[in-house]
Design a protein around this motif. Structure first.
Motif, PDB file in Angstrom:
ATOM      1  N   LEU A 137       0.846  -1.197   0.000  1.00 25.24           N
ATOM      2  CA  LEU A 137       0.000   0.000   0.000  1.00 25.24           C
ATOM      3  C   LEU A 137       0.879   1.243   0.000  1.00 25.24           C
ATOM      4  CD1 LEU A 137      -2.377  -1.309   2.781  1.00 25.24           C
ATOM      5  CD2 LEU A 137      -3.055  -0.917   0.404  1.00 25.24           C
ATOM      6  N   ASN A 138       0.529   2.225  -0.862  1.00 28.26           N
ATOM      7  CA  ASN A 138       1.265   3.487  -0.772  1.00 28.26           C
ATOM      8  C   ASN A 138       0.528   4.435   0.177  1.00 28.26           C
ATOM      9  OD1 ASN A 138      -0.723   4.957  -2.208  1.00 28.26           O
ATOM     10  ND2 ASN A 138       0.180   4.396  -4.177  1.00 28.26           N
ATOM     11  N   LYS A 139       1.112   5.603   0.383  1.00 31.42           N
ATOM     12  CA  LYS A 139       0.537   6.491   1.393  1.00 31.42           C
ATOM     13  C   LYS A 139      -0.811   7.080   0.944  1.00 31.42           C
ATOM     14  CE  LYS A 139       2.210   9.321   5.112  1.00 31.42           C
ATOM     15  NZ  LYS A 139       3.343  10.067   5.668  1.00 31.42           N
ATOM     16  N   ILE A 140      -0.997   7.163  -0.367  1.00 31.42           N
ATOM     17  CA  ILE A 140      -2.300   7.635  -0.877  1.00 31.42           C
ATOM     18  C   ILE A 140      -3.383   6.622  -0.503  1.00 31.42           C
ATOM     19  CG2 ILE A 140      -3.611   8.203  -2.964  1.00 31.42           C
ATOM     20  CD1 ILE A 140      -0.895   8.973  -4.255  1.00 31.42           C
ATOM     21  N   HIS A 141      -3.085   5.324  -0.705  1.00 32.22           N
ATOM     22  CA  HIS A 141      -4.048   4.284  -0.323  1.00 32.22           C
ATOM     23  C   HIS A 141      -4.370   4.382   1.173  1.00 32.22           C
ATOM     24  CE1 HIS A 141      -1.890   1.799  -3.690  1.00 32.22           C
ATOM     25  NE2 HIS A 141      -2.804   2.587  -4.205  1.00 32.22           N
ATOM     26  N   LEU A 142      -3.309   4.512   1.970  1.00 28.59           N
ATOM     27  CA  LEU A 142      -3.502   4.549   3.428  1.00 28.59           C
ATOM     28  C   LEU A 142      -4.325   5.773   3.838  1.00 28.59           C
ATOM     29  CD1 LEU A 142       0.114   3.471   4.412  1.00 28.59           C
ATOM     30  CD2 LEU A 142      -1.958   2.108   4.700  1.00 28.59           C
ATOM     31  N   ARG A 143      -4.025   6.911   3.217  1.00 30.03           N
ATOM     32  CA  ARG A 143      -4.786   8.137   3.533  1.00 30.03           C
ATOM     33  C   ARG A 143      -6.248   7.975   3.153  1.00 30.03           C
ATOM     34  NH1 ARG A 143      -0.917  11.563   0.963  1.00 30.03           N
ATOM     35  NH2 ARG A 143       0.591  12.275   2.483  1.00 30.03           N
ATOM     36  N   ASN A 144      -6.471   7.388   1.961  1.00 30.86           N
ATOM     37  CA  ASN A 144      -7.857   7.218   1.514  1.00 30.86           C
ATOM     38  C   ASN A 144      -8.627   6.271   2.424  1.00 30.86           C
ATOM     39  OD1 ASN A 144      -7.797   9.046  -0.572  1.00 30.86           O
ATOM     40  ND2 ASN A 144      -7.114   7.546  -2.094  1.00 30.86           N
ATOM     41  N   MET A 145      -7.963   5.250   2.931  1.00 27.93           N
ATOM     42  CA  MET A 145      -8.640   4.342   3.870  1.00 27.93           C
ATOM     43  C   MET A 145      -9.020   5.095   5.133  1.00 27.93           C
ATOM     44  SD  MET A 145      -6.764   0.696   3.668  1.00 27.93           S
ATOM     45  CE  MET A 145      -5.812   0.347   2.220  1.00 27.93           C
ATOM     46  N   THR A 146      -8.128   5.942   5.614  1.00 28.24           N
ATOM     47  CA  THR A 146      -8.431   6.730   6.815  1.00 28.24           C
ATOM     48  C   THR A 146      -9.593   7.693   6.553  1.00 28.24           C
ATOM     49  OG1 THR A 146      -6.132   6.592   7.479  1.00 28.24           O
ATOM     50  CG2 THR A 146      -7.438   8.273   8.552  1.00 28.24           C
ATOM     51  N   LEU A 147      -9.552   8.330   5.375  1.00 28.18           N
ATOM     52  CA  LEU A 147     -10.642   9.253   5.023  1.00 28.18           C
ATOM     53  C   LEU A 147     -11.984   8.528   5.014  1.00 28.18           C
ATOM     54  CD1 LEU A 147      -9.379  11.413   1.989  1.00 28.18           C
ATOM     55  CD2 LEU A 147     -10.101  12.245   4.233  1.00 28.18           C
ATOM     56  N   ALA A 148     -12.008   7.359   4.356  1.00 32.90           N
ATOM     57  CA  ALA A 148     -13.263   6.603   4.255  1.00 32.90           C
ATOM     58  C   ALA A 148     -13.718   6.124   5.631  1.00 32.90           C
ATOM     59  CB  ALA A 148     -13.094   5.419   3.303  1.00 32.90           C
TER      60      ALA A 148
END
Ligand SMILES: Cc1cc2nc3c(=O)[nH]c(=O)nc-3n(C[C@H](O)[C@H](O)[C@H](O)COP(=O)(O)O)c2cc1C
Length: 197
Positions: A137-148
């Motif tokens: 997972l890149n940091k964009i994926h991780l950020r998007n998971m947190t956002l969701a």
């Protein structure tokens, strides 16, 4: 229960098929709005050898399953039932959920029926389960998971368990799906339960 199920173009089409099979044989589920993304059709062909959009449900569901309660929608049909908050939906499961669809949902893009239905689930405070699949997972994926997750979604990565010694990939996928369904109040008869000694 009236559930919305989306398959997207992440790897793990087998898990999506197991989910549809479980819903087909569950009498508590009266209606399923099924939305396969365009990319999911490619992955279905690659991973399960299932081609085409027409008769897709017949190819995915077991012959014994109740196919009548399923309604397939194009991801472009932004006027379908699940696109509206007034439509009586119990919740939504995206399995598997690609990083692209995760990004669209997490950022409120609502640019196709899957993203819009998820947006509606969040605004109506209904369960939204995102069975994300990517590695690493890149940091964009991780950020998007947190956002969701912050917006109310449950991030439910497609990661099977091994402590019940699954005998096959199908078995592992089925038990994973049972855990997802337990999460929306649909515990399944064959679900493994840990018994502490
Ligand atoms: C065989 C195959 C496997 C893929 N696996 C993944 C995956 O595991 N996770 C992911 O985020 N994208 C994966 N992709 C890429 C997505 O399909 C692609 O980003 C697509 O645009 C996602 O569109 P969708 O979210 O509308 O379904 C895969 C593509 C192919 C062809």
């Amino acid at each position: 229960m009236n559930l919305t199920v989306a398959l997207t173009g992440a790897s793990g089409a087998l898990f999506g098929r197991e989910l549809l099979s479980a819903l087909a044989s569950d009498p508590r589920v009266t209606h399923v709005d099924f939305i396969p993304s365009e990319a999911s059709l490619r992955v279905l062909a690659e991973e399960l050898g299932i081609g085409g959009r027409s008769d897709l449900l017949a190819k995915l569901l077991p012959p014994s399953g109740d196919t009548e309660k399923f309604r397939q929608h194009s991801e472009n049909d932004i006027g379908a039932g699940p696109a509206s908050g007034s439509y009586p939906s119990t919740g939504m499961i995206v399995l598997p959920c690609s990083m692209g669809t995760l990004a669209g949902i997490a950022n409120g893009m609502a640019s196709n029926l899957i993203e819009r239905a998820a947006d509606v689930a969040l605004k109506e405070r209904r369960p939204l389960i995102l069975c994300v699949r990517e590695t690493p997972l890149n940091k964009i994926h991780l950020r998007n998971m947190t956002l969701a997750a912050d917006a109310g979604a449950t991030i439910f990565p497609v990661i099977p368990s091994y402590y019940y010694h699954p005998g096959s990939l199908e078995d592992a996928a089925r038990q994973f799906v049972f855990r997802v369904l337990t999460h929306v109040g649909l515990s399944q008869p064959g679900a493994y339960q840990w018994k502490a000694e």
